[in-house]
Write a protein that holds these residues in place. Structure first.
Motif, short mmCIF file in Angstrom:
data_model
loop_
_atom_site.label_atom_id
_atom_site.label_comp_id
_atom_site.label_asym_id
_atom_site.label_seq_id
_atom_site.Cartn_x
_atom_site.Cartn_y
_atom_site.Cartn_z
N GLN A 67 0.84 -1.20 0.00
CA GLN A 67 0.00 0.00 0.00
C GLN A 67 0.88 1.26 0.00
O GLN A 67 1.10 1.90 1.02
CB GLN A 67 -0.93 -0.01 1.21
N VAL A 68 1.35 1.64 -1.18
CA VAL A 68 2.22 2.80 -1.28
C VAL A 68 1.49 4.09 -0.94
O VAL A 68 2.11 5.09 -0.57
CB VAL A 68 2.86 2.91 -2.69
N ASP A 69 0.17 4.08 -1.05
CA ASP A 69 -0.59 5.28 -0.67
C ASP A 69 -0.49 5.53 0.84
O ASP A 69 -0.49 6.69 1.29
CB ASP A 69 -2.05 5.16 -1.10
N ARG A 70 -0.38 4.47 1.63
CA ARG A 70 -0.20 4.64 3.07
C ARG A 70 1.20 5.20 3.36
O ARG A 70 1.36 6.05 4.24
CB ARG A 70 -0.38 3.30 3.80
N GLU A 71 2.20 4.72 2.63
CA GLU A 71 3.54 5.28 2.78
C GLU A 71 3.52 6.78 2.50
O GLU A 71 4.09 7.59 3.27
CB GLU A 71 4.51 4.61 1.81
N TYR A 72 2.91 7.15 1.40
CA TYR A 72 2.85 8.56 1.01
C TYR A 72 2.14 9.39 2.07
O TYR A 72 2.61 10.48 2.45
CB TYR A 72 2.12 8.67 -0.32
N ARG A 73 1.06 8.88 2.60
CA ARG A 73 0.29 9.62 3.59
C ARG A 73 1.08 9.86 4.87
O ARG A 73 1.09 10.98 5.39
CB ARG A 73 -1.01 8.86 3.92
N VAL A 74 1.76 8.83 5.38
CA VAL A 74 2.48 9.01 6.64
C VAL A 74 3.72 9.89 6.44
O VAL A 74 4.07 10.69 7.32
CB VAL A 74 2.85 7.64 7.26
N LEU A 75 4.36 9.81 5.29
CA LEU A 75 5.50 10.68 5.02
C LEU A 75 5.07 12.14 4.98
O LEU A 75 5.76 13.02 5.50
CB LEU A 75 6.17 10.28 3.70
N ARG A 76 3.94 12.42 4.36
CA ARG A 76 3.43 13.80 4.34
C ARG A 76 3.10 14.27 5.74
O ARG A 76 3.40 15.41 6.12
CB ARG A 76 2.19 13.89 3.45
N ALA A 77 2.48 13.40 6.53
CA ALA A 77 2.07 13.78 7.88
C ALA A 77 3.27 14.09 8.77
O ALA A 77 3.20 14.96 9.64
CB ALA A 77 1.22 12.67 8.50
N LEU A 78 4.38 13.39 8.56
CA LEU A 78 5.55 13.56 9.42
C LEU A 78 6.51 14.64 8.93
O LEU A 78 7.52 14.93 9.59
CB LEU A 78 6.31 12.23 9.52
N SER A 79 6.21 15.26 7.81
CA SER A 79 7.16 16.19 7.19
C SER A 79 7.47 17.40 8.06
O SER A 79 8.55 17.99 7.93
CB SER A 79 6.65 16.65 5.82
N ASP A 80 6.56 17.80 8.95
CA ASP A 80 6.78 18.98 9.80
C ASP A 80 7.00 18.60 11.26
O ASP A 80 6.71 19.39 12.16
CB ASP A 80 5.59 19.94 9.68
N THR A 81 7.50 17.40 11.51
CA THR A 81 7.77 16.93 12.86
C THR A 81 9.28 16.72 13.04
O THR A 81 10.03 16.79 12.05
CB THR A 81 7.05 15.60 13.14
N PRO A 82 9.75 16.43 14.25
CA PRO A 82 11.18 16.13 14.44
C PRO A 82 11.62 14.81 13.81
O PRO A 82 12.83 14.52 13.80
CB PRO A 82 11.31 16.08 15.97
N VAL A 83 10.69 14.02 13.31
CA VAL A 83 11.04 12.74 12.70
C VAL A 83 11.61 12.98 11.31
O VAL A 83 10.95 13.61 10.46
CB VAL A 83 9.80 11.82 12.61
N PRO A 84 12.82 12.51 11.03
CA PRO A 84 13.43 12.76 9.71
C PRO A 84 12.85 11.86 8.63
O PRO A 84 12.94 10.63 8.70
CB PRO A 84 14.91 12.44 9.94
N VAL A 85 12.22 12.47 7.62
CA VAL A 85 11.65 11.73 6.50
C VAL A 85 11.92 12.49 5.20
O VAL A 85 12.06 13.71 5.22
CB VAL A 85 10.12 11.52 6.66
N PRO A 86 12.00 11.78 4.08
CA PRO A 86 12.15 12.47 2.79
C PRO A 86 10.85 13.20 2.42
O PRO A 86 9.76 12.79 2.79
CB PRO A 86 12.43 11.33 1.81
N GLN A 87 11.00 14.30 1.70
CA GLN A 87 9.84 15.04 1.23
C GLN A 87 9.18 14.28 0.09
O GLN A 87 9.86 13.74 -0.79
CB GLN A 87 10.24 16.43 0.75
N VAL A 88 7.84 14.23 0.09
CA VAL A 88 7.12 13.56 -1.00
C VAL A 88 6.47 14.60 -1.90
O VAL A 88 6.06 15.68 -1.44
CB VAL A 88 6.07 12.57 -0.45
#
Length: 342
Positions: A67-88
């Motif tokens: 479910q790549v849509d779930r990956e995309y959703r959680v990455l977007r949600a975490l983009s403004d948190t202290p958790v380091p994630v790539p920008q989608v």
């Protein structure tokens, strides 16, 4: 880099990306990353910019997998948190130029450690990598899902019960023959499930060292990758999965430390990893550690069984020989038996 797994028209894909990804001009190059990604992952180049495209594999798939849509959703949600994630940047539909759903994200400029023994680093630098890793996991679990718009990212409560049911179903859907030892493991897990203590966090689901991108000087984690298995659940599941991975053989589906003396490598013990994580989050050590480790092993057994089935069908992202994959499953089953036997 290896041969693309999808069949596609290069011109059509390039036009699509130019229309949907800001800063994308023309598709100059596309290469598939090697390795064991469940979702095929490509490096795409447009002029001076480089992106990463991650897609569902082609072919018939299990309903709750890839479910790549779930990956995309959680990455977007975490983009403004202290958790380091790539920008989608973009999520496609199922009727994309690749024939499957995919998303596009930034290409992080860092390094990935494929061997948890960290042979690339001097002995006195290795412990600091594990400290940064533990801090990153604690930061993820300290994020409040409801504040990130992820209230419905997973069912509330009874995480281990739900996950055991899910992976039991997926295991049995993927296997062609019953394995008595694995069935005994399922029975043990069902009989030893911990009571729900109310802890709910965003859990990554596949948190291991080779799913992290570190800065080039290895001083910090700059990105967590491969969020396919992420959901809402009990944070100890991620911690146990990481420690389980370190227990694995030094060769196999996931590279572990096996029976290596960690002090010889300058690496922390399992007990110190758990203690450091708990101190960082201000929580008590888990009372159900044996269950959590055994459950992590069973889930990996189910995943490996799915890999075996996809390889037999010809649509695995990183197909292994049938005999090798069966040996991996046997090794995981033995390790699980050793864990529950104490």
């Amino acid at each position: 880099m290896v041969k693309p797994l999808h069949e596609f028209d290069r011109s059509e894909l390039g036009s699509y990306l130019a229309a949907h990804v800001e800063g994308f001009d023309a598709l100059d190059k596309i290469e598939r990353f090697g390795g064991g990604q469940s979702n095929p992952t490509y490096k795409i180049t447009s002029g001076a910019r480089t992106f990463v495209l991650r897609a569902k594999p082609p072919g018939k798939l299990l309903a709750s997998a890839h479910q790549v849509d779930r990956e995309y959703r959680v990455l977007r949600a975490l983009s403004d948190t202290p958790v380091p994630v790539p920008q989608v940047y973009h999520l496609s539909g199922e009727t994309s130029p690749l024939g499957t759903m995919f998303y596009v994200m930034e290409m992080l400029d860092g390094q990935i450690f494929w061997d948890p023994a960290l042979p690339e680093l001097a002995r006195d630098r290795r412990g600091a990598v594990y400290t940064q890793l533990s801090r990153t996991l604690a930061a993820l679990h300290d994020v409040a899902p409801t504040q990130m718009g992820l209230r419905d990212f997973g069912a509330p409560g009874d995480y281990f019960a739900r996950q055991l049911a899910r992976w039991t179903k997926q295991y049995r859907a993927s296997t062609d023959a019953e394995n008595p030892l694995i069935e005994q493991l399922i029975e043990w897990l069902a009989a030893h499930q911990p009571e729900d203590d109310g802890q709910v966090s965003i859990v990554h689901g596949d948190f291991r060292i080779d799913n992290l991108v570190f800065s080039k000087d290895a001083s910090r984690v700059i990105g967590i990758l491969d969020w396919e298995l992420s959901t809402l659940g009990h944070p100890i599941a991620d911690l146990a999965y990481f420690c389980m991975c370190l227990r694995l053989p030094q060769s196999g589906l996931v590279k572990g430390l096996g029976s290596a003396n960690r002090d010889d490598f300058g690496l922390p013990t399992e007990e110190s990893i758990v203690a450091q994580y708990c101190v960082q989050r201000g929580i008590e050590p888990p009372a159900f550690w044996t269950f959590a480790l055994a459950f992590s092993l069973f889930r990996l057994i189910a995943i490996a069984t799915g890999v075996l089935k996809r390889a037999q069908q010809g649509n695995a992202s990183n197909p292994r020989g049938e005999a090798e994959t069966r040996r991996i499953i046997e090794t995981l089953t033995k390790l699980a038996g050793d864990v529950i036997a104490g």
